[in-house]
Design a protein around this motif. Structure first.
Motif, PDB file in Angstrom:
ATOM      1  N   LYS A   1       0.827  -1.220   0.000  1.00  0.00           N
ATOM      2  CA  LYS A   1       0.000   0.000   0.000  1.00  0.00           C
ATOM      3  C   LYS A   1       0.858   1.267   0.000  1.00  0.00           C
ATOM      4  N   GLY A   2       2.191   1.091  -0.106  1.00  0.00           N
ATOM      5  CA  GLY A   2       3.087   2.253  -0.085  1.00  0.00           C
ATOM      6  C   GLY A   2       3.217   2.885   1.295  1.00  0.00           C
ATOM      7  N   MET A   3       2.902   2.102   2.329  1.00  0.00           N
ATOM      8  CA  MET A   3       2.931   2.635   3.700  1.00  0.00           C
ATOM      9  C   MET A   3       4.180   2.154   4.441  1.00  0.00           C
ATOM     10  N   GLY A   4       4.624   2.952   5.428  1.00  0.00           N
ATOM     11  CA  GLY A   4       5.741   2.564   6.273  1.00  0.00           C
ATOM     12  C   GLY A   4       5.266   2.013   7.613  1.00  0.00           C
ATOM     13  N   TYR A   5       6.197   1.838   8.526  1.00  0.00           N
ATOM     14  CA  TYR A   5       5.886   1.278   9.856  1.00  0.00           C
ATOM     15  C   TYR A   5       7.006   1.716  10.818  1.00  0.00           C
ATOM     16  N   PRO A   6       6.782   1.587  12.116  1.00  0.00           N
ATOM     17  CA  PRO A   6       7.807   2.041  13.073  1.00  0.00           C
ATOM     18  C   PRO A   6       8.999   1.089  13.157  1.00  0.00           C
ATOM     19  N   VAL A   7      10.192   1.687  13.282  1.00  0.00           N
ATOM     20  CA  VAL A   7      11.402   0.895  13.576  1.00  0.00           C
ATOM     21  C   VAL A   7      12.196   1.613  14.663  1.00  0.00           C
ATOM     22  N   LEU A   8      12.885   0.827  15.475  1.00  0.00           N
ATOM     23  CA  LEU A   8      13.829   1.384  16.438  1.00  0.00           C
ATOM     24  C   LEU A   8      15.228   1.184  15.844  1.00  0.00           C
ATOM     25  N   ILE A   9      16.022   2.266  15.829  1.00  0.00           N
ATOM     26  CA  ILE A   9      17.309   2.238  15.133  1.00  0.00           C
ATOM     27  C   ILE A   9      18.433   2.488  16.137  1.00  0.00           C
ATOM     28  N   GLY A  10      19.470   1.651  16.057  1.00  0.00           N
ATOM     29  CA  GLY A  10      20.597   1.827  16.976  1.00  0.00           C
ATOM     30  C   GLY A  10      21.920   1.498  16.310  1.00  0.00           C
ATOM     31  N   VAL A  11      22.998   1.929  16.927  1.00  0.00           N
ATOM     32  CA  VAL A  11      24.347   1.595  16.459  1.00  0.00           C
ATOM     33  C   VAL A  11      25.148   1.125  17.663  1.00  0.00           C
ATOM     34  N   ALA A  12      25.737  -0.063  17.546  1.00  0.00           N
ATOM     35  CA  ALA A  12      26.576  -0.569  18.649  1.00  0.00           C
ATOM     36  C   ALA A  12      28.045  -0.309  18.354  1.00  0.00           C
ATOM     37  N   ASN A  13      28.387  -0.204  17.059  1.00  0.00           N
ATOM     38  CA  ASN A  13      29.786   0.017  16.691  1.00  0.00           C
ATOM     39  C   ASN A  13      29.854   0.808  15.387  1.00  0.00           C
ATOM     40  N   ASP A  14      30.505   1.976  15.464  1.00  0.00           N
ATOM     41  CA  ASP A  14      30.584   2.842  14.283  1.00  0.00           C
ATOM     42  C   ASP A  14      32.015   2.837  13.758  1.00  0.00           C
ATOM     43  N   HIS A  15      32.386   1.764  13.095  1.00  0.00           N
ATOM     44  CA  HIS A  15      33.771   1.612  12.616  1.00  0.00           C
ATOM     45  C   HIS A  15      34.075   2.574  11.464  1.00  0.00           C
ATOM     46  N   SER A  16      33.123   2.688  10.527  1.00  0.00           N
ATOM     47  CA  SER A  16      33.375   3.487   9.319  1.00  0.00           C
ATOM     48  C   SER A  16      33.128   4.969   9.531  1.00  0.00           C
TER      49      SER A  16
END
Ligand code: NDP
Length: 326
Positions: free
Chosen positions: A137-152
């Motif tokens: 339907k072209g719709m999004g949804y909730p996500v939880l976003i995290g970073v444990a290691n930022d090497h780059s």
């Protein structure tokens, strides 16, 4: 903090989806529809054949990881620690982004990814079938976003790009909220250790009291509690209108009863929530569950036996047969 962005950073990269299950199938299909190159890693079973039928190139899990720049670990949480070393060996020393859909294993030290990788988390608050339905339907949804290691130095950009590539953010209804791996695992477990078991315990006690002490037919009790489907309607209105505002759809007698008892029970329930929260945060639950799995799940199986053998389960069986659901 709410994060936004698109999937352009993933163009030209090979994405390996490890595990073609609930999340794996949905995420792989949406990533492909986003114009990205997706391969699948799976054990040799029916899921693998399904991925092949769906037109993906499928490899054994380490082989898929060795071919990819972005590695999405979409295996069951209890399986991930068993296969993660093989994945790391297969990727070797080159740059890679490793994505998890749940913070559990990294947060509680069951997986310790090497520092040489970007380690990100894009945790959907949606089941796989829901992801595909919303995507259509072209719709999004909730996500939880995290970073444990930022090497780059670009791990957050990769995490946001993955969230966009799997159709979560950048669409109506979508939202990406920044959290730590531990915060994600904590609220996920706390929900599972408080809200749902409190509802289940309430159902069981309600059933026993109403049928044993007041002689109400089990069918009537079960339909009142959840079998009619009304509860699902209420939950849906909670999501669209709000937990309190949806109360206006109920009678004033019901509104008074619900609000007065919610405030009456608050202190009692808060003590339960505080206790469970502390056990989760300190890692006690993760240890308990790991030991239970190592022992062959005796308590888990006994709990299932107790649930199946309860009067409520027997009552449910009778009602569901009458209704043609079993
Ligand atoms: P599934 O149970 O659907 O399984 C995923 C895949 O793992 C399947 O392809 C399965 O294949 C494979 N698998 C199972 N056992 C093994 C094994 N021993 N070795 C190798 N592969 C195996 O997982 P989910 O999609 O439910 O969960 C994936 C991740 O997504 C987890 O981190 C979970 O916490 C997270 N998540 C899940 C949500 C959901 O809605 N289910 C929502 C949000 C996050 P087979 O069984 O054929 O072996």
């Amino acid at each position: 903090m709410v994060l936004s962005g698109d999937a352009s950073l993933l163009k030209g990269k090979v994405i390996a989806v490890l595990g073609y299950g609930n999340q794996g199938e949905a995420q792989a299909k949406v990533l492909r529809d986003s114009g990205l190159e997706v391969i699948v890693g799976n054990v040799n079973d029916e899921y693998r054949r399904r991925a092949e039928r769906d037109g993906f190139r499928v490899y054994d899990i380490p082989e898929a990881a060795s071919r990819a720049d972005i590695i999405m670990v979409l295996l069951p949480d209890e399986v991930q620690p068993l296969v993660f070393n093989d994945v790391v060996k297969a990727v070797g020393d080159r740059d890679a982004v490793i994505d998890f859909a749940s913070g559990y294993n990294v947060a509680f030290g069951l997986i310790r990814p090497p520092d040489r990788y970007d380690v990100v988390m894009v945790a959907p608050r949606m089941i796989g079938a829901g992801i595909l339905e919303l995507h259509s339907k072209g719709m999004g949804y909730p996500v939880l976003i995290g970073v444990a290691n930022d090497h780059s130095g670009r791990a957050w950009d990769y995490a946001v790009a993955i969230a966009a590539g799997i159709g979560a953010i950048g669409r109506p209804g979508g939202i990406g909220v920044k959290v730590t791996f531990k915060q994600e695992a904590f609220i996920d477990l706390l929900d599972e250790h408080t809200n749902w078991p409190l509802i289940l315990a309430s159902f069981m006690a309600f059933f026993d009291v109403a049928t044993e002490k007041y002689g109400v037919p089990p069918e009537a009790v079960l339909l009142e509690m959840y079998a009619s489907g009304e509860m699902a309607e209420v939950a849906s209105r909670m999501a669209s209108l709000g937990a309190f505002e949806q109360l206006r759809l109920h009678s004033t007698t019901s509104q008074y009863g619900q609000l007065s008892r919610a405030f009456k029970f608050y202190d009692m329930v808060r003590r339960v929530v505080e206790d469970e929260a502390s056990q989760i945060w300190l890692g006690d639950f993760a240890r308990e569950w790991t030991l239970e799995q190592l022992a062959g799940k005796p308590k888990f199986n006994a709990l299932w036996d107790a649930a199946r053998g309860s009067d409520m389960a027997r009552g449910e069986d009778g009602l569901f047969r009458l209704l043609g659901r079993r």
